[in-house]
Design an enzyme around this catalytic site. Structure first.
Site, PDB file in Angstrom:
ATOM      1  N   GLU A  94       0.831  -1.197   0.000  1.00 49.72           N
ATOM      2  CA  GLU A  94       0.000   0.000   0.000  1.00 49.72           C
ATOM      3  C   GLU A  94       0.868   1.250   0.000  1.00 49.72           C
ATOM      4  OE1 GLU A  94      -3.834   1.793   2.500  1.00 49.72           O
ATOM      5  OE2 GLU A  94      -2.361   0.558   3.563  1.00 49.72           O
ATOM      6  N   LYS A 166      -9.876   1.983  -2.617  1.00 54.34           N
ATOM      7  CA  LYS A 166     -10.110   1.498  -1.247  1.00 54.34           C
ATOM      8  C   LYS A 166     -11.545   1.777  -0.822  1.00 54.34           C
ATOM      9  CE  LYS A 166      -7.695   1.498   3.235  1.00 54.34           C
ATOM     10  NZ  LYS A 166      -6.497   2.065   3.907  1.00 54.34           N
ATOM     11  N   CYS A 207      -5.775  -2.851   2.584  1.00 49.62           N
ATOM     12  CA  CYS A 207      -5.556  -2.677   4.028  1.00 49.62           C
ATOM     13  C   CYS A 207      -6.839  -2.815   4.856  1.00 49.62           C
ATOM     14  CB  CYS A 207      -4.870  -1.335   4.285  1.00 49.62           C
ATOM     15  SG  CYS A 207      -4.030  -1.259   5.895  1.00 49.62           S
TER      16      CYS A 207
END
Length: 331
Positions: A94, A166, A207
């Site tokens: 990331e 995301k 994440c």
């Protein structure tokens, strides 16, 4: 509007008031039927046997600096090294092209859709030059006045196959230990990203996305063999949750999970946990590392997905008459 893929859900709205008033039993029966049909509509078979069944995976746990050009050169070098060691699927961490901070995201952001993205150009070149499927970690993307935490996936010719923004933003507050709010600078993405590649059918998360089992469940129902999470857990939550969440998503859905972190930097304001890890469909850790720069390799055999699902057939044992997950993004 509910998607046409779920006629039972659409039908559920018709006459629901009348059923609720005059026939509680009929109402419950229709609701159960709706759930069963919705679950069946979402359950996609695994890719055909003609697609990739075995693949060597590499997770590139890079050291990230404040110098974008240096990060790009480091990315090229680590992808080349992974490919030279036989990897056909390479994953980056990331925010690999910039420090992980709200101050950095606007400064380092690139316009991918407008073609003004040196990082994406470099990713495409690295995939092509090394003949690998490349999950390009994530980088800050500027688009129509908003910023996103975006992962780009490329095939071995350098073609952009998919872009995942995301979905769940990292907003937490653990007093005295960790406070971070991505929502101060970033916007959430629209939803799931499933991509068919030469290295299998992948479900992409970034994440904090890994904390949401519903997203992983959608990916499993769409036939994904491997869930890939570029991530940068910290030294507060990492020791307790990083591996736990990967193994949980793997065993819940009986598939492979790979999570790639940046290396830890003592000079960084944000301390990444590291420990990039690959987990198999029986929740077994196949490969991992510590917090320093490294490349983690694992051999994936996708036949194990079907094998584990046959041995413990929870997919066919789910009580769709009691509970269910509706994928509103399905088309």
């Amino acid at each position: 509007m509910l998607p046409a893929a779920f006629p039972a859900v659409a039908a559920f709205g018709f006459g629901v008031g009348m059923l609720a008033r005059h026939g509680g039993r009929a109402f419950r029966a229709l609701r159960r039927n709706m759930a069963v049909q919705a679950a069946r509509a979402m359950d996609v078979p695994l890719p055909a046997s003609g697609s990739a069944q075995q693949v060597k995976l590499a997770l590139c746990q890079m050291s990230i600096t404040a110098d974008k050009d240096a990060n790009i050169q480091a990315m090229r070098a680590t992808v080349k090294e992974a490919a030279s060691n036989g990897a056909k699927l390479v994953v980056l961490p990331e925010m690999w092209n910039c420090p992980y901070s709200n101050d950095s995201f606007p400064t380092y952001a690139e316009d991918i859709e407008g073609g003004k993205s040196p990082s994406v150009i470099a990713l495409a070149e690295a995939a092509c030059e090394n003949q690998v499927t490349l999950v390009g970690g994530s980088l800050p993307e500027a688009s129509q006045g908003k910023l996103y935490n975006t992962c780009c996936v490329f095939d071995s010719s350098g073609k952009l196959l998919a872009k995942h923004r995301k979905t769940h933003l990292f907003d937490i507050d653990i007093p005295g230990k960790m406070t971070f709010r991505e929502s101060l600078t970033l916007s959430p993405g629209p939803g799931p990203t499933v991509v068919d590649t030469e290295a299998g059918r992948l479900g992409i998360g970034i994440c904090y996305d890994i904390r949401f089992p519903e997203l992983a469940w959608i990916y499993a129902q769409r036939g994904c063999q491997l869930l890939v999470y570029p991530g940068a857990f910290n030294t507060t939550t990492g020791p307790l949750h990083w591996e736990l969440l990967q193994r949980s998503r793997a065993v819940d859905n009986q598939l492979f999970v790979a999570a790639c972190s940046p290396a830890r930097s003592p000079d960084s304001a944000y301390q990444a946990w590291g420990h990039s890890t690959v987990v198999g469909p029986f929740a077994e850790v196949l490969a991992t590392t510590g917090h320093e720069a490294d490349i983690v390799y694992a051999e994936l055999d996708y036949a194990q997905v079907e094998e584990r699902r046959t041995q413990i057939p929870i997919r066919t044992q789910k009580r769709s008459d009691i509970y269910g997950l509706v994928d509103y993004t399905s088309v």
